[in-house]
Design an enzyme around this catalytic site. Structure first.
Site, short mmCIF file in Angstrom:
data_model
loop_
_atom_site.label_atom_id
_atom_site.label_comp_id
_atom_site.label_asym_id
_atom_site.label_seq_id
_atom_site.Cartn_x
_atom_site.Cartn_y
_atom_site.Cartn_z
N SER A 117 0.84 -1.18 0.00
CA SER A 117 0.00 0.00 0.00
C SER A 117 0.89 1.25 0.00
O SER A 117 1.67 1.44 -0.92
CB SER A 117 -0.98 -0.04 1.18
OG SER A 117 -2.00 0.91 1.03
N ASP A 163 -9.07 -4.38 -6.06
CA ASP A 163 -8.61 -3.43 -5.05
C ASP A 163 -9.39 -2.12 -5.19
O ASP A 163 -9.34 -1.47 -6.24
CB ASP A 163 -7.12 -3.18 -5.18
CG ASP A 163 -6.51 -2.54 -3.95
OD1 ASP A 163 -7.18 -1.71 -3.31
OD2 ASP A 163 -5.37 -2.88 -3.60
N HIS A 220 -8.03 -5.00 -1.08
CA HIS A 220 -6.84 -4.40 -0.46
C HIS A 220 -6.32 -5.32 0.63
O HIS A 220 -6.18 -4.92 1.80
CB HIS A 220 -7.15 -3.01 0.07
CG HIS A 220 -5.93 -2.14 0.18
ND1 HIS A 220 -5.10 -1.86 -0.89
CD2 HIS A 220 -5.37 -1.50 1.24
CE1 HIS A 220 -4.12 -1.09 -0.50
NE2 HIS A 220 -4.26 -0.86 0.79
#
Length: 430
Positions: free
Chosen positions: A295, A377, A406
């Protein structure tokens, strides 16, 4: 740190690693499936989605399903209600005529509770090009920052953390001087004498303690996991919560109207400073450094490799901060998806973003890289991550796990470790 405080710390840490955790399975499963096994189409094709609903792994029949088909994170193209027949229903989307992603959402209400899911079809994703542009003085801007950083001594302070040490690894909290303030992190190194490759771990978004990569040290690596906010990484978990919702709330937009004082300037240069620190260690082999994260950490992996030629390998999950201007061009932009409102859609903020967009660092990567994300995502949309991947000219490999949102599967993390460990241990010391 007392035993009680350490236990609270671990419980807090487990609560913030949601990126690595698959979602809990619900009683009712809504399944949306594209008709291509790899979820990937050519531009100009039509995706066909099949929706089914299971209870106790048995298909339900005759119930109504609400659906919506739309480009990821954008306004819907089609929506309505259909009824399951023989346990499923099939929807054909209209043509998708440019590289990108089309998402089909489905939801049902059963016993007063709503259940939903979605899947995402990709259209020629390796042809996606970024919307952000490279400033003429991009390299000059960051060279100047690194020159300023180089004038500041590293001044490392290492504090042994005996409660975290193991039979094979020693663990230290580290404080080093950065361009503005400090960088704190956790150093883990093998107890056995020797020279070892190093792995820099860069963090995901938020404000949280740092645990350190003890497993990596036990496998023969020097590991250094950093925080980015200039605060110690082993404090009471309540403090991080207070900062997250207080002084550091939305830190990613702080001073965004001024590229010289934007919050991420000290963060990006802090990653370079972390490499400086690794190079001071007697146990480091002096040659081989990898960087990895997910991320925000995926973005920082790309950024560090683009900024610092001492990085030999990078492994990035679901990188954030990619193609931030996507929303200004009618498609999804990367986390933190800032250019969607009047507060952030200002010319000076857009201009600053170009100096900090992971895409523009990706253009300068020379190190081999391993990358992984999913089509589903909704935090770091795949349009944004492909925008960065597609401008990388270094040796690279992409592992797409289509259905992941995610989060990551254990198999993804195992593949990452196998690749990174193998590269670092078998490097020819380039």
């Amino acid at each position: 740190m007392t035993k009680t405080k350490f236990i609270l710390y671990i419980l807090f840490f487990l609560g913030v690693i949601q990126l690595n955790a698959q979602p809990a399975k619900e009683l009712i499963q809504v399944i949306v499936s594209p008709d291509h096994a790899d979820w990937t189409y050519e531009t100009g094709e039509k995706a066909v989605f099949t929706i089914s609903v299971l209870r106790n792994s048995v298909p339900l029949d005759g119930i109504e399903v609400n659906f919506r088909i739309q480009p990821e994170k954008m306004d819907g193209w089609e929506e309505g209600t259909v009824k399951l027949k023989d346990g499923k229903v099939t929807l054909k989307a209209i043509k998708f005529n440019e590289p990108g992603f089309l998402r089909c959402h489905a939801s049902v209400e059963i016993d007063g509770k709503t259940y939903s899911s979605y899947s995402t079809a990709g259209f020629s994703p390796k042809e996606i090009q970024p919307t952000t542009t490279l400033p003429d003085d991009f390299k000059e801007f960051w060279d100047k920052g690194k020159e300023e950083l180089a004038k500041i001594p590293v001044n490392p302070v290492l504090t042994l953390m005996p409660e975290r040490c193991t039979a094979k690894a020693d663990v230290y909290q580290v404080c080093i001087d950065n361009i503005e303030g400090k960088i704190y992190g956790i150093l883990c190194k093998p107890k056995a004498e020797g020279k070892y490759p190093a792995i820099l771990h860069v963090p995901g978004a938020g404000v949280a303690p740092v645990d350190g990569d003890i497993t990596g040290a036990e496998n023969g690596f020097v590991t250094f996991q950093i925080g980015i906010h200039g605060i110690p990484v082993d404090l009471d978990p309540k403090l991080y919560t207070s900062l997250r919702y207080g002084a550091l709330n939305n830190y990613w937009t702080a001073n965004m109207d001024d590229k010289d004082h934007y919050y991420y300037r000290r963060v990006y240069l802090g990653c370079v400073r972390a490499v400086d620190f690794i190079e001071t260690l007697d146990c480091f082999d002096g040659e081989n450094i990898g960087v990895t994260g997910a991320s925000q950490g995926g973005a920082l992996s790309i950024i560090t490799a683009g900024l610092d030629k001492r990085i030999d390998y990078l492994a990035a999950f679901v990188p954030a901060l990619c193609d931030l201007t996507g929303f200004l061009h009618g498609r999804a932009g990367g986390w933190p998806q800032m250019f969607r409102d009047d507060f952030t859609n200002k010319p000076e903020k857009v201009e600053t973003s170009k100096y900090y967009d992971a895409v523009n660092f990706a253009r300068f990567i020379k190190a081999p890289g391993w990358y992984s994300w999913g089509y589903n995502d909704n935090v770091c949309p795949p349009s944004s991550t492909f925008s960065a991947y597609n401008v990388i000219h270094a040796k690279k490999e992409l592992h797409v796990f289509q259905e992941t949102r995610h989060w990551t599967f254990p198999e993804q993390r195992e593949l990452r470790d196998e690749w990174l460990y193998s590269q670092l241990k078998n490097s020819d010391g380039k």
